[in-house]
Write an enzyme that holds these catalytic residues in place. Structure first.
Site, PDB file in Angstrom:
ATOM      1  NE  ARG A 234      -3.780  -1.360  -0.232  1.00 16.22           N
ATOM      2  CZ  ARG A 234      -4.756  -2.360  -1.093  1.00 16.22           C
ATOM      3  NH1 ARG A 234      -3.570  -2.885  -1.092  1.00 16.22           N
ATOM      4  NH2 ARG A 234      -5.286  -3.342  -1.240  1.00 16.22           N
ATOM      5  CG  ASP A 258       1.047  -1.665  -8.612  1.00 13.18           C
ATOM      6  OD1 ASP A 258       1.274  -1.935  -9.135  1.00 13.18           O
ATOM      7  OD2 ASP A 258       0.844  -3.461  -8.093  1.00 13.18           O
ATOM      8  CD  GLU A 263      -2.651   3.053  -5.306  1.00 11.42           C
ATOM      9  OE1 GLU A 263      -1.706   3.323  -5.163  1.00 11.42           O
ATOM     10  OE2 GLU A 263      -3.520   2.225  -5.403  1.00 11.42           O
ATOM     11  CG  HIS A 295      -3.521  -1.218  -7.320  1.00  8.74           C
ATOM     12  ND1 HIS A 295      -3.207  -0.325  -5.622  1.00  8.74           N
ATOM     13  CD2 HIS A 295      -3.132  -1.574  -6.273  1.00  8.74           C
ATOM     14  CE1 HIS A 295      -3.790  -0.932  -4.803  1.00  8.74           C
ATOM     15  NE2 HIS A 295      -3.226  -1.955  -5.758  1.00  8.74           N
TER      16      HIS A 295
END
Ligand code: NAD
Length: 336
Positions: A234, A258, A263, A295
Site C-alpha cells: 500500500r 506498484d 494514487e 497498482h
C-alpha cells in the site's frame, strides 16, 4: 440482489459477468468512483461493491445506510479504505476477498525487482529507438544478496520462496512469526537489523497506523547504501518525499513501486491527455532507477476470476442470511 459495482472497468464487467452465470445477481456497473458525490447512485441497490481507491468513509457509509444498502462487498483483500467501525455502527455487513492469488502479487514483485535492477524499462525503449549502448544499464546478480521481507503473510511467504531460488538469503520481520516460514530458511530479525543488513527490502505488511510511513527518513538512514526498496503493498507505507531525498543522495539505489500514497487521483485512469499536477509523483518519474506500475500486481486472469467468484459468493451468503467467512468485523480485524 441488486448490486452497484463502483469503479467498474471493462475487465471488471468481463470477469463479474462470467462469474455471475452461477448466481444470476442483478449487476449494475458504474464507472464512477464511490465518494460522497456518487453514493446516491446506489439508490435501489442492496449491495455496493467498491474497489481499493473508492472512498468508504463515515459520510459515504451514512449515505449508503440511509439508502438501505445492507452489504459492502469489497472486491479486494485490503480494507484500509473502509471505516469499519462506522459501517458496523450503521449495521452494514462488510465482506472482502482475503486471498485471490498471492502468486499474482508475489510474481509481480519479483518481476519489478528484476526489471528495475537490470534496467529493463530503459533497455526496452532504447532498443526500439535503435540505441544499442549498454551505458547506464549495469545491474547486479541477485545470487548471495540479502532480501528483507516485511510481512510474511500469504504474499511475503511466496516472495521469500522465489528469492531463495535465486540464491538470496532472506531476513524477515513480522509482528507474528511463522514457523513454516522459518522452515524454508528465512531468519526473523528485528526491524533495525533488517534495515541495516539487507540489499533489497520488500514490503508485504498491511497499511495500519503502525506501518504508516514505515519507510521514512529515519529508517532510510539505517539502510545500506544503494538499497533497493520495493512496495507492492500500500502506498502510504512509504513517505515519498523521504524516498526522493534518498534517491537524490544515492542512499536508495533502486525503487520499484506498484502503489503510491496519492494514487487515488491517478491510478486506474487514462490521463495521457492531461497534465499531471502531482509534483511529487512527477519527480519520481524523472529517476532512471525508479520503476512504477499503476497498482497492477493483482491483475492476472486467475486473480480476476477468483476475485469475481469470491465477491459473488460473499453476496450470495449475505442474500441467504448466512455467512461466507469473509466478513470483516472490527473485533476480528483488531485481533489479526
Ligand atoms: P496477509 O494478511 O496474508 O499478510 C500480512 C502480513 O503482515 C501478516 O503476516 C501480518 O502478521 C503482517 N503484519 C501485520 N502488521 C505488521 C507490522 N506492523 N509489521 C510487520 N508485519 C506486519 O496479507 P497478504 O495477502 O500477504 O497481503 C499483503 C498486503 O499486500 C495487503 O495488506 C495489501 O495491502 C497488499 N496487496 C496489494 C495488491 C496489489 O495489487 N498491489 C494486491 C493484494 C494485496
Amino acid at each position: 440482489m441488486r448490486i452497484a459495482v463502483y469503479s467498474s472497468r471493462s475487465y471488471d464487467v468481463r470477469f463479474l459477468t462470467e462469474a455471475n452465470e452461477d448466481h444470476g445477481h442483478d449487476l449494475h456497473f458504474l464507472e464512477a468512483r464511490l465518494n460522497a458525490d456518487t453514493a446516491s447512485l446506489a439508490e435501489g441497490h442492496d449491495v455496493v461493491c467498491p474497489f481499493v481507491n473508492d472512498t468508504v468513509d463515515a459520510e459515504v457509509i451514512d449515505q449508503l445506510a440511509d439508502l438501505g444498502v445492507g452489504l459492502l462487498a469489497l472486491r479486494s483483500a485490503g480494507f484500509n479504505h473502509v471505516d469499519l467501525d462506522h459501517a458496523h455502527a450503521r449495521g452494514l455487513t462488510v465482506s472482502r476477498v482475503p486471498a485471490y492469488s498471492p502468486y499474482a502479487v508475489a510474481e509481480h514483485t519479483v518481476g519489478m525487482m528484476l526489471a528495475v535492477e537490470r534496467r529493463l524499462h530503459r533497455a526496452y525503449n532504447r532498443v526500439r529507438d535503435g540505441n544499442f549502448s549498454l551505458d547506464g544499464l549495469l545491474g547486479f546478480d541477485l545470487r548471495n544478496k540479502r532480501v528483507g521481507i516485511i510481512g510474511t503473510g500469504r504474499i511475503g511467504q511466496i516472495v521469500a520462496r522465489i528469492m531463495r531460488a535465486f540464491g538470496c538469503s532472506i531476513r524477515a520481520y513480522d509482528v507474528v512469526q511463522n514457523d513454516e516460514v522459518r522452515d524454508y530458511g528465512v531468519r526473523y530479525v528485528d526491524l533495525d537489523t533488517l534495515f541495516a543488513d539487507c540489499d533489497i527490502i520488500t514490503l508485504h505488511c498491511p497499511l495500519t497506523p503502525d506501518t504508516h510511513h514505515l519507510i521514512n527518513a529515519e529508517n532510510i538512514a539505517k539502510m545500506r547504501d544503494g538499497v533497493m526498496i520495493v512496495n507492492t503493498s500500500r502506498g502510504p507505507l512509504i513517505d515519498t518525499p523521504a524516498v526522493i531525498d534518498g534517491l537524490k543522495s544515492g542512499k536508495i539505489g533502486n525503487l520499484a513501486i506498484d502503489v503510491y500514497e496519492e494514487e487515488g487521483d491517478l491510478f486506474f485512469e487514462d490521463l495521457s491527455d492531461k497534465v499531471i499536477t502531482d509534483d511529487v509523483f512527477s519527480r519520481l518519474l524523472t529517476f532512471p532507477n525508479v520503476l512504477i506500475t499503476a497498482h497492477q500486481a493483482f491483475f492476472t486472469q486467475e486473480a480476476m476470476s477468483n476475485i469475481a467468484h469470491t465477491t459473488l459468493d460473499n453476496i450470495a451468503a449475505f442474500a441467504s442470511g448466512g455467512r461466507s467467512g469473509n466478513e470483516l468485523t472490527p473485533e476480528a480485524v483488531k485481533g489479526q
